[in-house]
Design an enzyme around this catalytic site. Structure first.
Site, PDB file in Angstrom:
ATOM      1  N   SER A 245       0.850  -1.180   0.000  1.00  0.00           N
ATOM      2  CA  SER A 245       0.000   0.000   0.000  1.00  0.00           C
ATOM      3  C   SER A 245       0.891   1.237   0.000  1.00  0.00           C
ATOM      4  O   SER A 245       2.116   1.127   0.072  1.00  0.00           O
ATOM      5  CB  SER A 245      -0.907   0.007   1.229  1.00  0.00           C
ATOM      6  OG  SER A 245      -0.127   0.271   2.372  1.00  0.00           O
ATOM      7  N   LYS A 246       0.244   2.368  -0.056  1.00  0.00           N
ATOM      8  CA  LYS A 246       0.963   3.634  -0.190  1.00  0.00           C
ATOM      9  C   LYS A 246       2.042   3.825   0.863  1.00  0.00           C
ATOM     10  O   LYS A 246       3.087   4.394   0.595  1.00  0.00           O
ATOM     11  CB  LYS A 246      -0.036   4.784  -0.093  1.00  0.00           C
ATOM     12  CG  LYS A 246      -0.208   5.493  -1.405  1.00  0.00           C
ATOM     13  CD  LYS A 246      -0.913   6.800  -1.166  1.00  0.00           C
ATOM     14  CE  LYS A 246      -1.419   7.365  -2.480  1.00  0.00           C
ATOM     15  NZ  LYS A 246      -2.622   8.130  -2.316  1.00  0.00           N
ATOM     16  N   ARG A 247       1.762   3.347   2.067  1.00  0.00           N
ATOM     17  CA  ARG A 247       2.750   3.610   3.118  1.00  0.00           C
ATOM     18  C   ARG A 247       4.053   2.844   2.905  1.00  0.00           C
ATOM     19  O   ARG A 247       5.064   3.152   3.522  1.00  0.00           O
ATOM     20  CB  ARG A 247       2.148   3.335   4.502  1.00  0.00           C
ATOM     21  CG  ARG A 247       1.971   1.893   4.813  1.00  0.00           C
ATOM     22  CD  ARG A 247       1.106   1.664   6.037  1.00  0.00           C
ATOM     23  NE  ARG A 247       0.562   0.329   5.972  1.00  0.00           N
ATOM     24  CZ  ARG A 247       1.206  -0.752   6.360  1.00  0.00           C
ATOM     25  NH1 ARG A 247       2.415  -0.646   6.874  1.00  0.00           N
ATOM     26  NH2 ARG A 247       0.660  -1.943   6.257  1.00  0.00           N
TER      27      ARG A 247
END
Ligand code: GLU
Length: 472
Positions: A245-247
């Site tokens: 995911s983005k993180r």
């Protein structure tokens, strides 16, 4: 599996989201490699049925990412939305054959069905209310949806090339909707019809689609169509094992190019190794990959994204790139990010400097940063460490050295090195004591390739100018 029986045809079928997802890029790569390995065709289908998201920009972002990665497709791009009449035609033919039916349930009835299933602790599933009802019972003024008659007994087995045999009891498959009340086809219908019409022999995609495969299987069966081979590849996870995911870092391929300075060949090599392997081979050229790639070596476990490995590969591919090609890649970065003038003269200079610069860079941004000092106009700005190196003593030494360098006839790294060495000796100093302030004057910082090389590349006039600027 006998991939040789008929020509292999694969497809990558992204839905436009605004960028080419890094996981999608790997799916595309696997499809591309599989087709190339088997001498087949790799096709591209844009699943643009979500009209709000499918803007020209979102579609271009995918095409652009794929072309940057060098994953060229065979034939024209198929746009799913444009095939909608054909999708409806297939649903209508199933209706005619009695393999699909009209369902007139209202949203309220469906909601009640869900609530009842929940209350009874059953899986939520359409209960077949309209499966065997006569059309004469249809309520007036209600537009029906079209549902597929799923088999109610037995089981469906997908012989997945990655996951192995996966079986579900058919009682778990509900009579899925093929056409909505407004006549538009559902995703499930469109995918199957397109895959059939495009002659897809192998569906290679993320394993988040595995549950769809059972229902899609039944749709093929209802139409009497050949069922393609399926290969559901595990998704990419982040370093911590959670779904990417983005993180964990950027998800869009363009960020790997524009914001992180990766080369397409490095990303391709990295994505290939993410979930597929051949012994301990880490560096695999595209030609090798085409020769070696097959589905049987795709792992079942999700792989974890590892930036350190990607950086290593990128460094390797940078070192092995042509100097001229690297100049063309860093030139826009120097012009746009550092506002430097990069014309033909500067490019010639950068090309000379490239062998020394490319040894150390892990990405193109680092490469551009390390090259920038060559193009900085005089007088150079000094960073803090360079300023510290240039104390009064060092500066007065620079003027002595300047005078000696002025007399040097052959402006070559080797000759410059000799001169600096004998200068250091005459001053009873270690070479470093002389070279470091020179480096500061030439580059404005405390790190650069060898100062002798830097001076040769900058040329006599510019080198003396820069040293003179700092000399007392
Ligand atoms: N369009 C789907 C997606 O982007 C893929 C569909 C498929 O591969 O069957 O996830």
């Amino acid at each position: 599996m006998s991939a040789s029986a008929k020509q292999v045809v694969t497809r990558f079928a992204p839905s436009p989201t605004g960028f080419l997802h890094i996981g999608g890029a790997r799916t595309a790569l696997f499809n591309w490699l599989f087709a190339r390995h088997h001498g087949g065709r790799y096709t591209l289908r844009i699943e643009d049925t979500d009209r709000a998201r499918s803007t020209p920009e979102a579609i271009d972002a995918i095409l652009d990412g794929l072309s940057w990665l060098g994953l060229d497709h065979d034939g024209d791009v198929v746009y799913q939305f444009a095939q909608r009449d054909r999708h409806a035609e297939v649903a209508n033919s199933l209706l005619e054959q009695g393999k699909a039916y009209h369902c007139y349930c209202s949203p309220e009835e469906l909601e009640a069905m869900r609530e009842k299933a929940k209350a009874e602790g059953r899986p939520i599933k359409y209960d077949g209310t309209w499966r065997d009802r006569d059309a004469s019972e249809a309520p007036e003024g209600v537009k029906p949806v079209v549902r597929l008659k799923m088999p109610q007994d037995g089981e469906t087995t997908i012989r997945d090339l990655v996951q192995g045999d996966v079986t579900v009891p058919n009682s778990q498959l509900d009579d899925m909707i093929l056409l909505r009340a407004d006549g538009t086809p559902t995703y499930m219908l469109s995918v199957v019809v397109d895959d059939h019409d495009m002659g897809i022999t192998h569906v290679i995609r993320g394993d988040d689609h595995l549950t769809n495969a059972f229902r899609q299987y039944q749709l093929y069966a209802a139409m009497g169509w050949d069922i393609p081979e399926f290969a559901h590849i595990p998704l990419i996870h982040g370093a911590d094992g959670a779904k990417l995911s983005k993180r964990h870092g950027a998800l869009g391929v363009e960020a790997y190019r524009d914001e992180m300075g990766y080369l397409p060949e490095a990303l391709r090599n990295y994505l290939l190794r993410l979930g597929w392997g051949k012994g301990d081979e880490e560096i695999i050229s595209t030609e090798q990959a085409v020769e070696w790639f097959d589905i049987d070596a795709v792992g079942k476990a999700p792989s974890r994204f590892d930036f350190a490995k990607l950086d290593n590969l990128n460094g390797h591919y940078i070192r092995n790139s042509q100097d001229r090609a690297l100049v063309e890649l860093v030139a826009p970065l120097l012009a746009n990010r550092q506002e430097l003038q990069v014309g033909d003269a500067q490019k010639t200079l950068l090309k000379k400097a490239m062998p020394g610069l490319k040894e150390r860079a892990k990405n193109l941004l680092e490469l551009a940063d390390s090259a920038a000092f060559y193009l900085h106009p005089r007088p150079l700005e000094l960073n803090e460490k360079a300023a510290k190196l240039l104390d009064d003593e060092a500066r007065s030494r620079l003027s002595l050295l300047h005078a000696q360098l002025e007399t040097l006839q052959e402006w070559e790294a080797e000759k410059i090195e000799q001169l600096l060495k004998s200068f250091a000796e005459s001053q009873e100093l270690k070479l470093g004591k002389v070279a470091q302030p020179v480096r500061a004057a030439l580059s404005g910082s405390n790190v650069s390739p060898s100062v002798f090389e830097v001076m040769e590349i900058l040329g006599k006039e510019e080198s003396l100018g820069r040293i003179g600027d700092q000399a007392l």
